[in-house]
Design an enzyme around this catalytic site. Structure first.
Site, PDB file in Angstrom:
ATOM      1  N   SER A   1       0.836  -1.198   0.000  1.00 25.93           N
ATOM      2  CA  SER A   1       0.000   0.000   0.000  1.00 25.93           C
ATOM      3  C   SER A   1       0.873   1.251   0.000  1.00 25.93           C
ATOM      4  O   SER A   1       1.743   1.394  -0.859  1.00 25.93           O
ATOM      5  CB  SER A   1      -0.966  -0.046   1.182  1.00 25.93           C
TER       6      SER A   1
ATOM      7  N   ASP B   1      -5.486  -4.122  -2.760  1.00 24.48           N
ATOM      8  CA  ASP B   1      -4.463  -3.748  -1.782  1.00 24.48           C
ATOM      9  C   ASP B   1      -3.891  -4.979  -1.075  1.00 24.48           C
ATOM     10  O   ASP B   1      -4.634  -5.794  -0.524  1.00 24.48           O
ATOM     11  CB  ASP B   1      -5.103  -2.816  -0.747  1.00 24.48           C
TER      12      ASP B   1
END
Length: 291
Positions: free
Chosen positions: A46, A170
């Site tokens: 991320s 993610d």
């Protein structure tokens, strides 16, 4: 003179996710640079994939570069649009509140639109989740931009990203602090920069976007709690402390200077007294990963 911390090489820097809390990683990196700790490889998830890519691209700790990036970063750029715009985006997409246009523009500015993994000075691994298998995937080749966008595609916040024949979200969903991935890349010691403070939650959510972020962070926290001690049984894991508790939303970029400064102070004090002697989990005195 600042003592130099010696670690078994290759040293893997592990940068976790956490939205705007990623500013704290810049403070941690400044402290590491002052103590002579440099990476031989980097893994990131991320926002950690963005910071990690800047780090790997430079091949050293580019503190001033990262500081400049973060002090100019705003919520409007990364998460554009207010509640009405989010509602419109959600109605059209049915899956997410924000487009990735703003984040994509930031990646272009920071890394360049045509940069590839081969352009990195040291090995970089970016972690995303394969939607088809729900497994963590370590991305290590091809263009950097789509890999970083996939790694940062928080479900419900951003749309998933197509890479080849796959669809990715993610990596924080399954590996927010990608320690196993760094070991798989050959690391013999780890330095963990976890910006989602252990067991410290952000301020109470006030919007649907903040609710999604908070729920995700609670789930992500447990991965590091379970994984760090297991890996530390085999090699040294230096788990840097975060700054003192700052009740800030991961979507709020107005506390960058505070996060960066406090993280630097905490990490610097910790590293000054740290001595590493073999495998183990090295962390702030009196703390555990899940404190």
């Amino acid at each position: 003179m600042t003592p130099v911390l010696e670690l078994p090489r290759p040293v893997g820097f592990v940068l976790g996710g956490g939205g705007s809390l990623g500013a704290s990683q810049v403070g941690m990196l400044r402290a590491l640079a002052e103590h002579g700790v440099t990476p031989d490889l980097v893994t990131g998830t991320s926002v950690g994939s963005l910071n990690g890519a800047v780090l790997a691209r430079a091949g050293e700790i580019p503190v001033e570069r990262l500081s400049a990036i973060w002090t100019s970063m705003t919520r409007r750029a990364v998460f554009p649009g207010g509640p009405l715009a989010q509602a419109v985006t959600l109605r059209k997409s049915r899956t997410h509140l924000f487009t990735s246009v703003g984040l994509g523009a930031l990646v272009d500015e920071v890394l360049g639109s045509d940069t590839t993994f081969d352009d990195c000075a040291i090995p970089l691994g970016v972690v995303a989740m394969d939607v088809a298998t729900t497994q963590a995937v370590l991305l290590r080749e091809g263009p950097l931009k789509p890999a970083v966008l996939a790694s940062a595609a928080i479900p419900g916040i951003y749309p998933p990203v197509e890479l080849g024949d796959g669809l990715y979200y993610d990596g924080g969903v399954v590996a927010n602090v990608p320690m196993r991935q760094a070991v798989a890349m050959g690391a013999k010691s780890l330095v963990v920069l976890d910006c989602a403070f252990p067991s410290r939650l952000p301020a109470a959510p006030r919007t649907i976007a903040e609710v999604v972020f908070m729920v995700a962070m609670v789930a992500m926290r447990q991965q590091a709690v379970l994984e760090a001690p297991a890996i530390a049984a085999e090699l040294p894991v230096v788990y840097l402390p975060g700054p003192p508790l700052i009740r800030v939303s991961p979507l709020d970029f107005t506390h960058t200077a505070e996060l960066l400064g406090e993280a630097y102070v905490a990490a610097s004090a910790f590293l000054h007294d740290l001595r590493v002697s073999g495998p183990g989990l090295y962390q702030q005195a009196g703390a555990t990963v899940n404190d």
